[in-house]
Scaffold this motif. Sequence first.
Motif, mmCIF file in Angstrom:
data_model
loop_
_atom_site.group_PDB
_atom_site.id
_atom_site.type_symbol
_atom_site.label_atom_id
_atom_site.label_comp_id
_atom_site.label_asym_id
_atom_site.label_seq_id
_atom_site.Cartn_x
_atom_site.Cartn_y
_atom_site.Cartn_z
ATOM 1 N N GLY A 359 25.304 29.185 -8.863
ATOM 2 C CA GLY A 359 24.174 28.288 -9.732
ATOM 3 C C GLY A 359 24.282 26.818 -9.226
ATOM 4 O O GLY A 359 24.776 26.361 -7.965
ATOM 5 N N ALA A 360 23.685 25.997 -10.223
ATOM 6 C CA ALA A 360 23.597 24.568 -10.078
ATOM 7 C C ALA A 360 24.754 23.830 -10.468
ATOM 8 O O ALA A 360 24.905 22.450 -9.971
ATOM 9 N N MET A 361 25.650 24.510 -10.845
ATOM 10 C CA MET A 361 27.028 23.720 -11.480
ATOM 11 C C MET A 361 27.837 23.510 -10.353
ATOM 12 O O MET A 361 29.024 22.635 -10.729
ATOM 13 N N GLY A 362 27.893 23.891 -9.289
ATOM 14 C CA GLY A 362 28.828 23.594 -8.033
ATOM 15 C C GLY A 362 29.893 24.468 -7.807
ATOM 16 O O GLY A 362 30.462 25.064 -8.887
ATOM 17 N N GLU A 363 30.701 24.235 -6.682
ATOM 18 C CA GLU A 363 31.666 25.143 -6.409
ATOM 19 C C GLU A 363 32.766 24.999 -7.358
ATOM 20 O O GLU A 363 33.539 25.895 -7.543
ATOM 21 N N ASP A 364 33.179 23.705 -7.772
ATOM 22 C CA ASP A 364 34.172 23.607 -8.550
ATOM 23 C C ASP A 364 34.338 24.416 -10.068
ATOM 24 O O ASP A 364 35.214 24.708 -10.687
ATOM 25 N N PHE A 365 32.984 25.005 -10.418
ATOM 26 C CA PHE A 365 32.943 25.511 -11.588
ATOM 27 C C PHE A 365 32.586 27.221 -11.505
ATOM 28 O O PHE A 365 32.501 27.716 -12.234
ATOM 29 N N VAL A 366 32.574 27.446 -10.178
ATOM 30 C CA VAL A 366 32.795 28.907 -9.773
ATOM 31 C C VAL A 366 34.040 29.579 -10.483
ATOM 32 O O VAL A 366 34.881 29.177 -10.490
ATOM 33 N N GLY A 367 33.677 30.654 -11.157
ATOM 34 C CA GLY A 367 34.682 31.381 -11.932
ATOM 35 C C GLY A 367 35.055 30.827 -13.226
ATOM 36 O O GLY A 367 36.138 30.908 -13.510
ATOM 37 N N THR A 368 34.039 30.139 -13.725
ATOM 38 C CA THR A 368 34.481 29.638 -15.208
ATOM 39 C C THR A 368 34.181 30.166 -16.275
ATOM 40 O O THR A 368 32.680 30.927 -16.325
ATOM 41 N N LEU A 369 34.960 30.646 -17.289
ATOM 42 C CA LEU A 369 34.753 31.261 -18.519
ATOM 43 C C LEU A 369 34.281 30.091 -19.583
ATOM 44 O O LEU A 369 35.042 29.176 -19.694
ATOM 45 N N LEU A 370 33.302 30.562 -20.356
ATOM 46 C CA LEU A 370 32.789 29.475 -21.232
ATOM 47 C C LEU A 370 32.621 30.310 -22.537
ATOM 48 O O LEU A 370 31.982 31.199 -22.880
ATOM 49 N N GLN A 383 39.300 28.666 -16.291
ATOM 50 C CA GLN A 383 39.348 29.149 -14.858
ATOM 51 C C GLN A 383 40.425 30.371 -15.052
ATOM 52 O O GLN A 383 41.410 30.186 -14.473
ATOM 53 N N PRO A 384 39.830 31.555 -15.420
ATOM 54 C CA PRO A 384 40.861 32.576 -15.347
ATOM 55 C C PRO A 384 41.506 33.125 -14.192
ATOM 56 O O PRO A 384 40.892 33.037 -13.039
ATOM 57 N N GLU A 385 42.902 33.098 -14.111
ATOM 58 C CA GLU A 385 43.508 33.552 -12.994
ATOM 59 C C GLU A 385 44.547 34.691 -13.034
ATOM 60 O O GLU A 385 45.130 34.705 -14.111
#
Length: 914
Positions: A359-370, A383-385
């Motif tokens: 979406g609009a938040m950009g690649e750095d935030f892909v895979g972000t749990l909020l 950023q779950p690993e």
Amino acid sequence: MSRLLSQSHFQQMIRSLFFLFPAVAVAQTEVVKNDEANAIGPNLPPRKVEAELFQVPEGFEVTVWASTPQLFNPTNIDIDAKGRIWACEGVRYRSHVKRQPAGDRVVVMKDTDGDGKADSSHTFVQEKALIAPLGIGVFDNKVFVAQPPELIVYTDVNRNLVFDEGTDTREVILTGFNARNHDHSLHSVTMGPDGKFYFNVGNCGAIFKDKDDREFVIGGPYRGGGGQYFVENEKRGGEKSADGHVWTAGATFRMNEDGSEVEVVGHGYRNSYEQTLTSFGDMFQNDNDDPPACRVSYILEYGCAGYFSRDGRRGYRAEKRPNQEHWRNHWRQDDPGTMDAGDVYGGGSPTGVAFYENGAMGEDFVGTLLACEPGRNVIFSYQPEPEKGTFKLDRSDFMTSNTTNEFLGSDFVGGTRGKKQDEFEDHLLFRPSDIAVGPDGALYVSDWYDARVGGHGDLDDSCSGTIYRIAPKGFTPSVPQFDASTIEGAITALRSPAVNVRYLGYRGLQEKGEEALAAVKELIKTEENPFVAARGIWLLPQLGEQGVAVCEEVLQDENPQNRIAALRALLRSGQDILPHAKALAGDSDPGVRRDVALALRDLPAAQTKEIFATLAQQVEFTDKNSVEAIGLGAALQEDEIWQHLRQEMGATDPLKWDERFAKLTWRLWPVSAVADLKARALATELTPEERAFAVESIAFIDHTDSVEAMLSLADQGSPSRRAAMDWLFRRGTGEWAKYDVLPELKKRGIYDPNSITVTSVTVPAPPKKNQYSTADVLALTGDAEKGKAKAMGCVMCHQINGVGVSYGPNLAGWGKGQPREVIARSIVEPSFDISHGFKGSIVETKKGETVHGLVTSPGNPLMIVSTGGVEQMIPKKMIKSQKDLKRSLMLSSDQLGLTAQDVADIVAFLKVYE
């Protein structure tokens, strides 16, 4: 005119309105139409936390998308394919149930001109039966609302966004969930990448039947916090559900859209408010505390979080081990049969969660749990690993109005400490109830604005609420249009950043069958975003035999997350999983092996034991989830599988077991292992630690053989006598009580209730007036080094620097997030506010002894621990009365002989002590 209001009352309210909503109120027994007065919240000026008070990552901004009077007290939100936000309201929350007689509402808000702000708001449905519903899920024209005891589906047949009785339909698809108007009850429905619907219930529990008429018993002894209860699940703890397994409250469920084929996929929670699934099928949640042990965690499929005992009849405190850290006891992290707790961050009051993939938040935030945390005025990000059988969860503040980390209004900091709503600074009033990703790719946060959070209370009589948008600076929203009845449109929907919008794409492609296979394969092949590509993997087995074949090819993909998704997709679609499990049992990735073990659950041991042998010989035995997955996969067939592992792993001589096999035996709790474990417990050639672990392993085997073995190990001359006696007392008053352990202890001269001597241990009442006040302490400058020395006097009840008794809360890290006032008051006036889980009891015996302390097990004998960690067993027949102490078990600073300067020094130390 509504029969709920008089004409004069109606006219008076109309004159005072500052905003009107079109409304249709639908009750189960009466219909109230076109009565705007019933649709409004209290007539007070609305309030909100201004957007400029928030801190978010660089390059993003917070804007107000909607605010009161467009909505009131939002408990949960969802966003549909058109970008409209739907919200459940809680105007009637808790003690305010009479505040809106026509019932709470589901409201719909729209941004019709695309300027990034809602300019339209109206009532979808309002019912007397709606009392602070805590969950909403919107799937096309079906609106799921969580309203205990029912999970309701409203179908907007004419799609006019208003529930019209006679045209639209209202169906209760499931019922039997405790408790109405209670935070620890039924929560929202979300969609998984498998096309299944997921929801959860808190530790109030449930007894319900799915559409296949199978009964599920979600047992647990909790029945507190007010609210209205409907089923007596606390009386049926330990009872198997229709699937053959024992489940404890709270729990997460998976089902079909119509409420059929329900599965329990996680249990043993305190109060998980919501779950979120990634496009790989990994499920995450946050969970409440009792007291500070809030957490954000990965949900191991079928796993238990450990809030209640294994049979669901006792709380976690009854399972506490000597000197065990509170959070480890709270989530029973040292016991077999529980999953990894994840990120345990302490005090709080967690609510909604979301997972951002595109979406609009950009690649750095892909895979972000909020994860929303209203008690701390923050939304956490992770950023779950993948890490062995679980995920590494490193926490950051994503959105916060509170950068000083000095909190107010939550249970873990003593509530509001007497302050009124208007005395709070605005930055402390941000109480995020939910977060969702919109189809425009931005993030949307609902805020329940209030001074109080937790404790089943609220203070904001204006019922103000706001929806904030988080997006790149200068963001212009754009919601993709699509026709999900076409393959192209369905692919567009499947790509949506909004999880429940993706359901439309999944369903559209599923209905196309083999016709959609080429488009789905192209998505998987060409899509650079791994999460978006994974969405196609789940569809493959739904698209005919060729789709199944393609999914089987993904099992060889170089990305282990894709291999896991493919395995899950094949399993969920009903394919024969055994050949695939056998092929992947030797996989190099522990996450793949974890899921192979889970996929074997409820399959005959004769068909799975060879696969378990492969898994067992390379299991990450120091990783809790990896070991637990084998136990969960072997559920109800542990003995047969253990015996096969014993042969295959060369463990026929019990004194030559390696650590791996010993750990697997500990988790599988096989009855056939008792003799071997007893031999290990008696073997002086083994280390004391190995013997103790053998005794512990016996303690978790629920069988008469293990009881007999433990009694034997408690005999004089046994090298494991002390450990065996400890487990006998704890298990004998718990899960083993049904085996009449205590009479046997008397017969063997180990425990005789007739010879018990009770020692009075009392906590003197604090002086009516202290020599100094909290304010006097706060006026002084503390010395942390001196405070460190003074604080060591607290080790009779608290653990500090690894020293001390685990009786009161562990002080490590506690003070860092507390205002100085809270720390000082807890020492000067410890009875001002008592932490959940540390409320004391007074036990008076018939002979006149009095014991003050924490009751750790209410059984017979009652077990109580007092100041200094002194633990006593008191037979029920000796007890005259038991009641709440109604003050702290902790002595005040005056009673401890501390000066105001001493307290100031201790406060300074606790502010930096980690």
